[in-house]
Design an enzyme around this catalytic site. Structure first.
Site, PDB file in Angstrom:
ATOM      1  N   HIS A  53       0.734  -1.320  -0.390  1.00  0.00           N
ATOM      2  CA  HIS A  53      -0.341  -0.147   0.548  1.00  0.00           C
ATOM      3  C   HIS A  53       0.907   1.234   0.018  1.00  0.00           C
ATOM      4  O   HIS A  53       2.148   1.606   0.482  1.00  0.00           O
ATOM      5  CB  HIS A  53      -0.890   0.081   1.221  1.00  0.00           C
ATOM      6  CG  HIS A  53      -0.041   0.124   2.296  1.00  0.00           C
ATOM      7  ND1 HIS A  53       0.541   1.159   3.071  1.00  0.00           N
ATOM      8  CD2 HIS A  53       0.331  -0.709   3.480  1.00  0.00           C
ATOM      9  CE1 HIS A  53       1.433   1.054   4.398  1.00  0.00           C
ATOM     10  NE2 HIS A  53       0.585  -0.680   3.923  1.00  0.00           N
TER      11      HIS A  53
ATOM     12  N   ARG B 197      -6.124   0.732   4.741  1.00  0.00           N
ATOM     13  CA  ARG B 197      -4.694   0.939   3.587  1.00  0.00           C
ATOM     14  C   ARG B 197      -4.490   0.504   1.988  1.00  0.00           C
ATOM     15  O   ARG B 197      -4.804   0.989   1.422  1.00  0.00           O
ATOM     16  CB  ARG B 197      -3.483   1.801   3.992  1.00  0.00           C
ATOM     17  CG  ARG B 197      -2.639   0.362   5.239  1.00  0.00           C
ATOM     18  CD  ARG B 197      -1.935   0.264   6.571  1.00  0.00           C
ATOM     19  NE  ARG B 197      -1.789  -0.300   6.550  1.00  0.00           N
ATOM     20  CZ  ARG B 197      -1.855  -0.840   8.014  1.00  0.00           C
ATOM     21  NH1 ARG B 197      -3.247  -0.541   8.402  1.00  0.00           N
ATOM     22  NH2 ARG B 197      -0.754  -1.810   7.910  1.00  0.00           N
TER      23      ARG B 197
ATOM     24  N   GLU C 299      -1.011  -7.000   6.947  1.00  0.00           N
ATOM     25  CA  GLU C 299      -0.139  -7.021   7.484  1.00  0.00           C
ATOM     26  C   GLU C 299      -0.043  -7.783   8.567  1.00  0.00           C
ATOM     27  O   GLU C 299      -1.018  -8.259   9.658  1.00  0.00           O
ATOM     28  CB  GLU C 299      -0.120  -5.514   8.011  1.00  0.00           C
ATOM     29  CG  GLU C 299       1.630  -5.126   8.495  1.00  0.00           C
ATOM     30  CD  GLU C 299       2.544  -4.956   7.895  1.00  0.00           C
ATOM     31  OE1 GLU C 299       2.983  -6.783   7.732  1.00  0.00           O
ATOM     32  OE2 GLU C 299       3.124  -4.551   7.283  1.00  0.00           O
TER      33      GLU C 299
ATOM     34  N   HIS D 289       0.438  -5.569   1.793  1.00  0.00           N
ATOM     35  CA  HIS D 289       1.379  -4.984   3.457  1.00  0.00           C
ATOM     36  C   HIS D 289       3.055  -5.785   2.953  1.00  0.00           C
ATOM     37  O   HIS D 289       3.383  -6.251   2.358  1.00  0.00           O
ATOM     38  CB  HIS D 289       0.774  -5.446   4.292  1.00  0.00           C
ATOM     39  CG  HIS D 289      -0.194  -5.444   4.292  1.00  0.00           C
ATOM     40  ND1 HIS D 289      -0.831  -3.703   4.790  1.00  0.00           N
ATOM     41  CD2 HIS D 289      -1.804  -5.181   4.049  1.00  0.00           C
ATOM     42  CE1 HIS D 289      -1.745  -3.508   4.737  1.00  0.00           C
ATOM     43  NE2 HIS D 289      -3.186  -4.918   4.178  1.00  0.00           N
TER      44      HIS D 289
HETATM   45  O1  3PG Z   1       2.846  -1.896   9.941  1.00  0.00           O
HETATM   46  C1  3PG Z   1       4.059  -1.045  10.156  1.00  0.00           C
HETATM   47  O2  3PG Z   1       4.529  -0.739  11.163  1.00  0.00           O
HETATM   48  C2  3PG Z   1       4.755  -1.013   8.739  1.00  0.00           C
HETATM   49  O3  3PG Z   1       3.852  -1.660   7.717  1.00  0.00           O
HETATM   50  C3  3PG Z   1       5.531  -1.736   8.324  1.00  0.00           C
HETATM   51  O4  3PG Z   1       6.539  -2.356   9.497  1.00  0.00           O
HETATM   52  P1  3PG Z   1       7.744  -2.703   9.658  1.00  0.00           P
HETATM   53  O5  3PG Z   1       9.069  -2.188   8.063  1.00  0.00           O
HETATM   54  O6  3PG Z   1       8.441  -1.984  10.088  1.00  0.00           O
HETATM   55  O7  3PG Z   1       7.961  -4.174   9.583  1.00  0.00           O
END
Ligand code: 3PG
Length: 250
Positions: free
Chosen positions: A13, A64, A91, A183
């Site tokens: 996203h 998102r 995610e 994600h």
């Molecule tokens: O969920 C989150 O905070 C981000 O989309 C991914 O975070 P990261 O790159 O710290 O895993």
């Protein structure tokens, strides 16, 4: 030469409001930022110019990912195509880290633990006491809902979707081109699975916001060659920014 049979487009996203402020997001339903919506438009343009036009959209149950998919379809003038949504494409659940500034967590636990929680294949963040019993997950067996996940756990809950939905749809009609608007962790999990990336190497892989990548598979659903970003230069720059989140330098 192995004959290409299936084509899949994957995209993380666009920037979310919490990506912008460097907060752990996970299953929190944070919307795109203005910049994220602009990135999603760019993503749609890249796909249009590539000539690889999706015929079906898959998203998670998080806004998102839905917003990004919708904006891309609008750019392609294909808002009429079928859409599949599943919690299995959500995610990675970031457990008790959700809503916290990445820089605060880094300061609190140090670089090693911070990187283990963010990137180690089996690195699991501290769990929440309770899973998210949101209305959008009402049809899911509540015991399956996570309270925090490692990338390994993401792959385990995501593979039933690949094998039970994505692949059967392609087998039914190999000319379908699925677009997965998802994600960072879903993209990492899928690339690890299909390209046999080692547990060690996957920890160095960061996924940029809203730069589509294309995967070609043979008749046995084995990848042909490498995956390729539709804008490799921007993908490199943006992935580097993701890698440095929390460290106060982008
Ligand atoms: O969920 C989150 O905070 C981000 O989309 C991914 O975070 P990261 O790159 O710290 O895993």
């Amino acid at each position: 030469m192995t004959e290409a049979k299936y084509t899949i487009i994957l995209v993380r996203h666009g920037q979310s409001q919490w990506n912008r402020s460097d907060k752990f997001c996970g299953w929190k339903d944070v919307h795109l930022s203005t910049e994220g919506a602009r990135q999603a438009e760019y993503s749609g343009r890249l796909i249009r110019e590539s000539g690889i036009i999706p015929t079906v959209l898959h998203t998670s149950r998080l806004t998102r990912s839905c917003q990004t998919g919708n904006i891309i379809l609008e750019q392609l003038n294909r808002q009429y195509i079928d859409i599949y949504r599943s919690w299995r494409l959500n995610e990675r659940h970031y457990g008790a880290l959700q809503g916290r500034f990445k820089s605060d967590v880094l300061k609190e636990v140090g670089k090693e633990k911070y990187m283990e929680w963010r990137r180690a294949y089996e690195g699991c963040p501290p769990l929440l006491e309770e899973a998210d019993h949101d209305d959008r997950y009402k049809d899911v067996d509540q015991s399956e809902l996570p309270r925090g996940e490692s990338l390994k756990m993401v792959l385990e809950r995501f593979l039933p979707y690949v094998n039970g939905v994505l692949i059967p749809l392609l087998e039914k009609d190999p000319s379908e081109i699925p677009l997965l608007s998802v994600h960072g962790s879903i993209v990492r999990a899928l690339l690890k699975h299909w390209f046999s990336i080692s547990d060690e190497d996957i920890s160095g892989l960061n996924i940029p916001n809203a730069i589509p990548l294309v995967i070609t598979l043979d008749k046995n659903f084995r990848p042909i060659g490498e995956y390729r970003y539709l804008d490799p230069q921007s993908a490199y720059v943006e992935a580097n920014k993701v890698a440095h989140q929390g460290f106060g330098q982008t």
